[in-house]
Design a protein around this motif. Structure first.
Motif, PDB file in Angstrom:
ATOM      1  N   UNK A   1      34.848  22.177  43.982  1.00  0.00           N
ATOM      2  CA  UNK A   1      36.205  22.198  43.425  1.00  0.00           C
ATOM      3  C   UNK A   1      36.523  23.631  43.005  1.00  0.00           C
ATOM      4  N   UNK A   2      37.695  24.095  43.368  1.00  0.00           N
ATOM      5  CA  UNK A   2      38.080  25.471  43.093  1.00  0.00           C
ATOM      6  C   UNK A   2      39.122  25.530  41.999  1.00  0.00           C
ATOM      7  N   UNK A   3      39.250  26.693  41.421  1.00  0.00           N
ATOM      8  CA  UNK A   3      40.156  26.895  40.289  1.00  0.00           C
ATOM      9  C   UNK A   3      41.607  26.791  40.723  1.00  0.00           C
ATOM     10  N   UNK A  24      33.781  32.866  39.437  1.00  0.00           N
ATOM     11  CA  UNK A  24      32.748  33.395  40.337  1.00  0.00           C
ATOM     12  C   UNK A  24      32.761  32.664  41.675  1.00  0.00           C
ATOM     13  N   UNK A  25      32.744  31.354  41.636  1.00  0.00           N
ATOM     14  CA  UNK A  25      32.712  30.569  42.874  1.00  0.00           C
ATOM     15  C   UNK A  25      33.969  30.787  43.707  1.00  0.00           C
ATOM     16  N   UNK A  26      35.121  30.847  43.068  1.00  0.00           N
ATOM     17  CA  UNK A  26      36.378  31.016  43.788  1.00  0.00           C
ATOM     18  C   UNK A  26      36.458  32.379  44.469  1.00  0.00           C
ATOM     19  N   UNK A  57      30.248  42.707  45.482  1.00  0.00           N
ATOM     20  CA  UNK A  57      28.830  42.459  45.742  1.00  0.00           C
ATOM     21  C   UNK A  57      28.052  42.163  44.453  1.00  0.00           C
ATOM     22  N   UNK A  58      28.704  42.370  43.306  1.00  0.00           N
ATOM     23  CA  UNK A  58      28.050  42.132  42.004  1.00  0.00           C
ATOM     24  C   UNK A  58      28.705  40.995  41.228  1.00  0.00           C
ATOM     25  N   UNK A  59      29.404  40.104  41.912  1.00  0.00           N
ATOM     26  CA  UNK A  59      30.139  39.050  41.212  1.00  0.00           C
ATOM     27  C   UNK A  59      29.250  38.210  40.312  1.00  0.00           C
ATOM     28  N   UNK A  60      28.032  37.897  40.774  1.00  0.00           N
ATOM     29  CA  UNK A  60      27.135  37.076  39.964  1.00  0.00           C
ATOM     30  C   UNK A  60      26.801  37.751  38.645  1.00  0.00           C
ATOM     31  N   UNK A  61      26.707  39.080  38.644  1.00  0.00           N
ATOM     32  CA  UNK A  61      26.416  39.829  37.416  1.00  0.00           C
ATOM     33  C   UNK A  61      27.675  39.956  36.556  1.00  0.00           C
ATOM     34  N   UNK A  62      28.774  40.326  37.196  1.00  0.00           N
ATOM     35  CA  UNK A  62      30.021  40.577  36.461  1.00  0.00           C
ATOM     36  C   UNK A  62      30.534  39.330  35.765  1.00  0.00           C
ATOM     37  N   UNK A  63      30.377  38.167  36.388  1.00  0.00           N
ATOM     38  CA  UNK A  63      30.881  36.943  35.781  1.00  0.00           C
ATOM     39  C   UNK A  63      29.886  36.274  34.844  1.00  0.00           C
ATOM     40  N   UNK A  64      28.792  36.960  34.540  1.00  0.00           N
ATOM     41  CA  UNK A  64      27.893  36.465  33.510  1.00  0.00           C
ATOM     42  C   UNK A  64      28.537  36.645  32.147  1.00  0.00           C
ATOM     43  N   UNK A  65      28.368  35.696  31.285  1.00  0.00           N
ATOM     44  CA  UNK A  65      29.000  35.732  29.965  1.00  0.00           C
ATOM     45  C   UNK A  65      28.597  36.973  29.170  1.00  0.00           C
ATOM     46  N   UNK A  66      27.377  37.438  29.331  1.00  0.00           N
ATOM     47  CA  UNK A  66      26.890  38.592  28.570  1.00  0.00           C
ATOM     48  C   UNK A  66      27.010  39.903  29.334  1.00  0.00           C
ATOM     49  N   UNK A  67      27.866  39.960  30.351  1.00  0.00           N
ATOM     50  CA  UNK A  67      28.004  41.161  31.183  1.00  0.00           C
ATOM     51  C   UNK A  67      28.447  42.366  30.362  1.00  0.00           C
ATOM     52  N   UNK A  68      27.729  43.440  30.530  1.00  0.00           N
ATOM     53  CA  UNK A  68      28.090  44.744  29.968  1.00  0.00           C
ATOM     54  C   UNK A  68      28.114  45.718  31.135  1.00  0.00           C
ATOM     55  N   UNK A  69      29.215  46.435  31.343  1.00  0.00           N
ATOM     56  CA  UNK A  69      29.275  47.369  32.474  1.00  0.00           C
ATOM     57  C   UNK A  69      28.195  48.438  32.373  1.00  0.00           C
ATOM     58  N   UNK A  70      27.601  48.724  33.507  1.00  0.00           N
ATOM     59  CA  UNK A  70      26.617  49.803  33.565  1.00  0.00           C
ATOM     60  C   UNK A  70      27.359  51.128  33.709  1.00  0.00           C
TER      61      UNK A  70
END
Length: 108
Positions: A1-3, A24-26, A57-70
C-alpha cells in the motif's frame, strides 16, 4: 500500500516510524522504475536537482527516524541563489572573499 498525498502532509517533528516507512517505500518504488531511471540518465535534457541520485541511493538511511546528515550529505546539498552574494572569511588573519554568481548559467 502506498502513501496518498494527504498521508504525507506532516512536519518533520511529526514523523513516525510508520510515516517514514511509507515515504521510504513510495519514493524507493518510484526510483526503481525503469522509466524513471531512463529519464534520469537523460538528465541533461531535463531540470533535475543536482545530486538526487546520491540522496535516492541513501533513502533507507535518510528516512530513518534518527537520521542526522553527514558532512558528505551537507556538502551534496544545494541552495538556489539569485544575484551576486559575497561571503567574507578570515583564516589565520587572511581575509578571503567568496562570491556566488547566483542563478542558472543562462541567467548570468
Amino acid at each position: 500500500e502506498y502513501a496518498t498525498p494527504n498521508a504525507v502532509k506532516i512536519s518533520v517533528d511529526e514523523l513516525t516510524n510508520e510515516s517514514s516507512a511509507i515515504l521510504y517505500e513510495s519514493i524507493s518504488y518510484l526510483w526503481s522504475l525503469p522509466q524513471v531511471k531512463n529519464t534520469f540518465n537523460k538528465r541533461q535534457y531535463f531540470s533535475f536537482i543536482e545530486n538526487m541520485d546520491y540522496f535516492f541511493s541513501k533513502l533507507d538511511v535518510i528516512f530513518g527516524i534518527d537520521y542526522e546528515p553527514s558532512l558528505q550529505d551537507t556538502l551534496k546539498c544545494r541552495i538556489r541563489t539569485t544575484g551576486l552574494i559575497e561571503e567574507k572569511y578570515i583564516i589565520n588573519d587572511v581575509q578571503f572573499n567568496i562570491f556566488d554568481a547566483g542563478g542558472q548559467r543562462n541567467e548570468r
